[in-house]
Design a protein around this motif. Structure first.
Motif: not given
Length: 270
Positions: A134-139, A141-142
């Motif tokens: 989840v943290m990887t995808l959030s990074r 995405a931003n």
């Protein structure tokens, strides 16, 4: 029979010495205890592999052992000059590990869901096992990283429309090369991050690259079979490009805010 020429001329020589297959225990782990390295990287999945394997049915055990074979081989041998590339094979073992552990956790939840706190434990396990993803995808995405600028995309569209498919283009060796990646054209020298790690000797072309921009000669460009010269901020980076030569001796066929494309006149004037 059909592949014999490629195997004997290219592949066997590329795979010899320090280029491809060589013994190297413990993959890329040079800082940590062997087990802590995998606990640190795989977390709960790695910790539960043994109980999950002992719990699994025979068919799932057999499938997982295929992954273990890959793990053992990849822990003892490297298959490319870049040691990190072994992870392309280790991903298969990790995928099977996730399957094995998921089977175990789901069955344990079904058996224990009547007990107080089981849902809470299950929720915590889901958080722990998925937080990294989840943290990887959030990074991502931003992320503000950009691979190709608008000018590169526009230049690549022109190249696709206006140049023959077998054209050879002189560009820089940046990995995000618009002429190669977006337009699909051959370039004089590609990125070492691609070529070296596949055992391709590109030094001969790499050493000619900067002189072709800084001290270009029309005869040299013609003899090398270069059809077009691509100039952008990448070509100017770290080089004193002789723009006057290209303006005076080649034909400018495209220009935008960042890119100029010149056509090399052949000896016969075509």
């Amino acid at each position: 029979v059909l592949s014999a020429t490629k195997l004997f001329i290219f592949k066997f020589s590329q795979a010899s010495g320090d280029q491809f297959v060589r013994e190297h225990f413990n993959w890329i782990n040079e800082l940590y205890n062997y087990f802590w390295f995998y606990i640190k990287n795989l977390g709960l999945v790695y910790l539960l592999i043994i109980p999950a394997f002992l719990y699994a049915k025979k068919e799932l055990r057999r499938l997982y052992l295929c992954g273990v074979v890959i793990l053992v081989i990849c822990e003892w041998y490297l298959f490319q000059p870049n040691a990190y590339d072994n992870n392309k094979l280790l991903y298969i073992w990790h995928l099977l590990s996730c399957l094995l552990v998921a089977n175990y956790l789901v069955d344990m939840y079904r058996k224990l869901k009547e007990f107080n706190g089981t849902i809470f434990v299950a929720a915590m396990i889901l958080i722990v096992t998925n937080l990294g993803g989840v943290m990887t995808l959030s990074r991502e995405a931003n992320s503000k990283l950009q691979i190709f600028e608008k000018s590169s995309v526009e230049a690549a569209e022109f190249i696709k429309r206006s140049t023959p498919a077998d054209s050879l283009i002189l560009t820089s060796d940046n990995h995000n090369n618009a002429a190669a990646s977006l337009a699909g054209r051959n370039i004089f020298c590609g990125s070492g991050s691609y070529l070296f790690y596949h055992g391709i000797d590109y030094q001969k072309y790499y050493l000619q690259l900067t002189p072709l921009f800084e001290n270009p000669k029309l005869e040299t460009l013609q003899n090398l079979g270069i059809d077009y010269v691509y100039l952008s901020s990448y070509e100017f980076s770290g080089r004193n490009v002789d723009v006057d030569f290209f303006n005076d001796n080649l034909t400018l066929i495209y220009e935008n805010d960042d890119v100029k494309i010149f056509k090399v006149q052949k000896n016969n004037g075509l």
